[in-house]
Design an enzyme around this catalytic site. Structure first.
Site, PDB file in Angstrom:
ATOM      1  N   HIS A 114     -24.364  -1.582  41.971  1.00  0.00           N
ATOM      2  CA  HIS A 114     -24.507  -2.025  40.559  1.00  0.00           C
ATOM      3  C   HIS A 114     -26.082  -1.681  40.402  1.00  0.00           C
ATOM      4  CE1 HIS A 114     -23.881  -6.153  37.947  1.00  0.00           C
ATOM      5  NE2 HIS A 114     -24.244  -4.997  37.358  1.00  0.00           N
ATOM      6  N   GLU A 149      -6.876   9.186  39.530  1.00  0.00           N
ATOM      7  CA  GLU A 149      -7.599   9.052  40.483  1.00  0.00           C
ATOM      8  C   GLU A 149      -7.387   8.678  42.071  1.00  0.00           C
ATOM      9  OE1 GLU A 149     -10.259   5.344  39.503  1.00  0.00           O
ATOM     10  OE2 GLU A 149      -8.482   4.245  38.719  1.00  0.00           O
ATOM     11  N   ASN A 195     -14.506   9.963  40.754  1.00  0.00           N
ATOM     12  CA  ASN A 195     -15.462   9.156  41.705  1.00  0.00           C
ATOM     13  C   ASN A 195     -14.354   8.748  42.721  1.00  0.00           C
ATOM     14  OD1 ASN A 195     -17.243   9.070  39.820  1.00  0.00           O
ATOM     15  ND2 ASN A 195     -17.321   7.283  39.182  1.00  0.00           N
ATOM     16  N   ASP A 196     -13.157   8.057  42.453  1.00  0.00           N
ATOM     17  CA  ASP A 196     -12.130   7.583  43.377  1.00  0.00           C
ATOM     18  C   ASP A 196     -11.413   8.689  43.884  1.00  0.00           C
ATOM     19  OD1 ASP A 196     -12.480   4.946  43.926  1.00  0.00           O
ATOM     20  OD2 ASP A 196     -12.088   4.479  41.443  1.00  0.00           O
TER      21      ASP A 196
HETATM   22  C1  PEP Z   1     -13.717   6.917  38.856  1.00  0.00           C
HETATM   23  O1  PEP Z   1     -13.153   6.260  39.792  1.00  0.00           O
HETATM   24  O2  PEP Z   1     -14.006   7.956  38.718  1.00  0.00           O
HETATM   25  C2  PEP Z   1     -14.006   5.885  37.756  1.00  0.00           C
HETATM   26  C3  PEP Z   1     -14.616   6.376  36.368  1.00  0.00           C
HETATM   27  O3  PEP Z   1     -13.938   4.543  37.931  1.00  0.00           O
HETATM   28  P1  PEP Z   1     -14.815   3.619  38.685  1.00  0.00           P
HETATM   29  O4  PEP Z   1     -16.094   4.410  38.910  1.00  0.00           O
HETATM   30  O5  PEP Z   1     -15.136   2.402  37.842  1.00  0.00           O
HETATM   31  O6  PEP Z   1     -14.002   3.365  39.991  1.00  0.00           O
HETATM   32 MG    MG Z   2     -12.193   4.373  39.687  1.00  0.00          MG
END
Ligand code: PEP
Ligand code: MG
Length: 753
Positions: free
Chosen positions: A360, A602, A625-626
């Site tokens: 965060h 994702e 990201n995921d």
């Molecule tokens: C991701 O997973 O790329 C995404 C944008 O969601 P978050 O980072 O909130 O999991």
């Molecule tokens: Mg995500």
């Protein structure tokens, strides 16, 4: 076996408690000589200046004069052989070994039996421990014992050694962690807590009860006003709910048992700090014993508050308001609320021993444009207060006590960066279009900040990802439909006429809700995102109602569903969304248009079902990201495997390409909203795939635009084809980085032009 574990634990604890590295090493040699009934023990550690050379740092049972005088390079002598091979040697007659090198005047001739093991941390040989005897070979159990000890000690030695290095604080030292938020800063460290701890407050009696009472009341009222002031200041950067935390703290100090019990303690003749300590500890203890995890968690709030008042009591008023102009906030685990302690015009950088780029505080730092370095192992936090630092948030490193050379270099980088920023500001009203006229839409990721002005000022064409979980996370209960309505209406109105993608609740994994605790062995593979909201349709329906109601008369809402792993989740979500639309239509007696619905891609299973998914939705948005974490099996928050995490990995790029090709069959629009979309090298790769809608943190937007207007779409397509042939992420990044450098844009991804 039990006694072995016990002995191991005792040695490791002794070492961890030792004040410095030298003391720790002496302790190890003594304990080992005793526990293994050995006659001698030596520890060699790699030299700070040349890790290829091992220096004798401690010994027991041998002539102590040899300490610091014996050196072994890799492969030299038995110690050098153990280090070079990174494996143990167990010899019944060491002098017979072809590598044996006698240490003259050491006394070791009397101990021909030798067992030596390497000490290895993070793939680096830190040193070698060896034990010697006059008779009785070391058996397998003893070898296993020493190997286990070396593994456990590696971390302790790494930490002790790193902290020992700072006993001469004038030396320049480089520490490496994970890049948390980009940028650079030169400043002075301000260590959180500064060593003042509740548990270290000594007991003391007082004869001047009135004086103690008035200093306590003064401390309480100062903290109280500071909290209210902080809530006001943070209102500019943080949503109302987060500011409410400061006000709740202030409320606890305005009266009640926390204050009354302390006053009673003081009246009984105790000085204010220990009276306060006891009250805080008692209250925190009561909360920590509660079964309800949410209430148990409140114990930390009480301790946090306790510390604030204690700082005032111990250090006198004003001590903590004296922030250097360029403050680098340093701590074991810097949190988002810690940022509130530093006036925004003083805060230049952040270094946290724990955490990652998805923490965060890192996301907040990114949004505020402050460089952050996270997850720095062995950061000597306690010794850094007031020390000069250079923070490099591009590569996740920091210089402690930078010398003139480093300072000159970074001052030059900062000048160059200022020039780049100046150049970028001029781009905000320019169209985002490649040199061969291919247009691209740049959107912002939001959810954290209440003010959307920076996003609008940066020329964003809408919100590509609004993470609705953030307003959920900063409350202590689920927000009501009305509260959600206000939040969504605010963003939809601010971006009137532009698309705003609101993502439905994506909690679970690393995003907990304090009031909805989930305990799982593998949270990232567990109950997360749409899996939770479909199991709790009341939460989902309330949220979608608030979204659709907020969209009335504006019609710029798009709804995005997170963590979709198959068609069934989409079918179920669509049934609920349609039902909500029908209900609202009936309630308001007007026709309600169904917003565009998208699926986040994702989870790897969604990649392979992309064509079926596209038949059901209006758009897809790739969460890199995921997707990276699941494809590469690398926890996105774990600093131990941070080096393996790369969204430019060929497997990730191929998966994205497959999504693009699959979606094209159905003409479904594809956007990217993960961090890759804001990484200049990622932008090049994604455009090469034909993606022309990117959503990113506001701080990345103009950098991305600069990249896009500097290349032709045709050359990016050609580069991508080459990237897809490459075997690893490093080579791919290198290729793109060289291309950026050729255009004079290297300053967008690293310190300096
Ligand atoms: C991701 O997973 O790329 C995404 C944008 O969601 P978050 O980072 O909130 O999991
Ligand atoms: Mg995500």
């Amino acid at each position: 076996m039990a006694s072995m574990i016990h002995r191991l634990q005792r040695i490791v604890q002794e070492v961890n408690r030792a004040p410095g590295i030298d003391g720790a090493l002496v302790l190890i040699t003594k304990s080992l000589t005793r526990d293994l009934a050995a006659d001698a023990c030596t520890i060699f550690l790699a030299s700070k200046d040349n890790p290829e050379v091992m220096i004798l740092k401690a010994c027991s049972g041998l002539n102590p004069d040899i300490i610091g005088r014996v050196e072994r390079s890799m492969g030299q002598g038995l110690i050098g052989t153990i280090a070079a091979r990174a494996e143990a040697l167990n010899l019944t007659n060491a002098p017979e070994h072809k590598k044996f090198l006698l240490v003259p005047d050491s006394g070791e001739v009397d101990f021909p039996i030798m067992l030596g093991v390497p000490i290895i941390a993070h793939r680096h040989v830190l040193g070698v421990i060896s034990v010697q005897r006059a008779e009785n070979a070391f058996n397998e159990d003893e070898e296993a014992f020493l190997t286990t000890l070396a593994v456990q000690l590696a971390t302790s030695i790494e930490r002790a050694e790193s902290q020992g290095r700072f006993s001469t604080p004038q030396q320049t030292h480089l520490v490496k962690g994970v890049a948390g938020a980009p940028g650079m800063a030169i400043g002075v460290a301000m260590v959180l807590n500064r060593g003042v701890k509740l548990e270290s407050v000594p007991d003391k009696k007082t004869t001047d009860i009135d004086a103690e009472l008035s200093s306590f009341q003064e401390a309480v009222s100062t903290v109280c006003s500071e909290l209210i002031e902080q809530a006001e200041k943070m209102r500019v950067a943080l949503p109302e709910e987060e500011c409410a935390l400061f006000l709740a703290y202030a409320q606890m100090l305005s009266g009640g048992s926390l204050i009354d019990d302390t006053v009673k303690n003081i009246a009984a003749g105790n000085w204010a700090p220990s009276s306060w300590r006891d009250t805080v500890e008692q209250h925190a203890h009561v909360f920590s014993q509660m079964e309800d995890p949410y209430l148990a968690e409140r114990a930390n709030d009480i301790r946090d508050l306790g510390l604030r008042v204690l700082r005032k009591l111990m250090l006198g008023q004003g001590a903590f308001l004296d922030f250097p102009d360029q403050t680098i906030l340093v701590g074991d685990d810097v949190t988002a609320t810690d940022l509130a302690d530093v006036p925004t015009d003083c805060l230049s950088g952040i270094i946290s021993a724990h955490g990652s780029s998805s923490s965060h505080v890192a996301i907040l730092a990114h949004a505020l444009g402050i460089p952050a370095v996270m997850g720095v192992p062995n950061l000597p936090v306690k010794q850094l207060d007031g020390v000069k630092l250079v923070v490099d948030g591009y590569n996740g490193s920091a210089f402690i006590n930078p010398d003139k050379l480093v300072l000159d270099e970074y001052n030059q980088y900062l000048k160059e960066e200022a020039a780049i920023e100046q150049d970028l500001i001029g781009l905000k009203n320019e169209p985002t279009i490649t040199t061969d006229k291919h247009p691209v839409s740049l959107m912002v990721n939001s959810g954290l900040m209440s003010g959307h002005t920076p996003s609008l000022r940066s020329g964003a064409e809408g919100v590509g990802l609004y993470r609705t979980e953030i307003p959920f996370q900063i409350r202590d209960r689920f927000p009501s439909e009305e509260e959600q309505f206000q939040i969504y209406r605010n963003v939809l109105e601010t971006f009137k006429g532009m698309p705003v993608v609101l993502r439905t609740l994506d909690v679970g994994g690393d995003k907990p809700l304090s009031y909805f605790p989930i305990h799982e062995a593998n949270p990232f593979l567990g109950w997360r995102g749409v899996r939770i909201t479909l199991d709790h349709p009341e939460i989902f329906v309330t949220q979608v109602r608030a979204m659709i109601r907020a969209n009335r008369g504006l019609n710029n809402l798009e709804i995005l569903l997170p963590m979709i792993s198959g068609k069934a989740e989409l079918d179920d979500s669509l049934i609920l969304i349609n039902r909500v639309r029908d209900e609202i239509e009936e309630e308001y007696g007007e026709q309600i248009r169904l917003p565009k619905i998208g699926a986040m891609i994702e989870v790897p299973s969604a990649v392979y079902q992309i064509e079926h998914i596209c038949e059901l939705v209006d758009f897809v948005s790739i969460g890199t990201n995921d997707l990276t974490q699941y494809l590469l099996a690398v926890d996105r928050n774990n600093e131990n495997v941070a080096e393996l995490y790369s969204s430019m990995h060929p497997a990730v790029l191929k998966a994205i390409y497959q999504i693009v090709e699959g979606a094209a069959k159905n003409e479904t629009p594809v956007s990217v909203c993960g961090e890759l979309a804001g990484d200049p090298l990622g932008v090049m790769a994604l455009l090469g795939m034909g993606i022309d809608n990117l959503s990113m943190s506001v701080g990345s937007l103009l950098r991305a635009k600069k990249v896009i207007i500097s290349f032709s779409h045709a050359e990016l397509i050609e580069m991508l084809q080459r990237a897809l042939e490459m075997p690893d992420a490093f080579l791919i990044r290198e290729m793109y980085a060289c291309k950026l450098d050729e255009r004079g844009l290297g300053g967008l991804i690293r310190a300096g032009k």
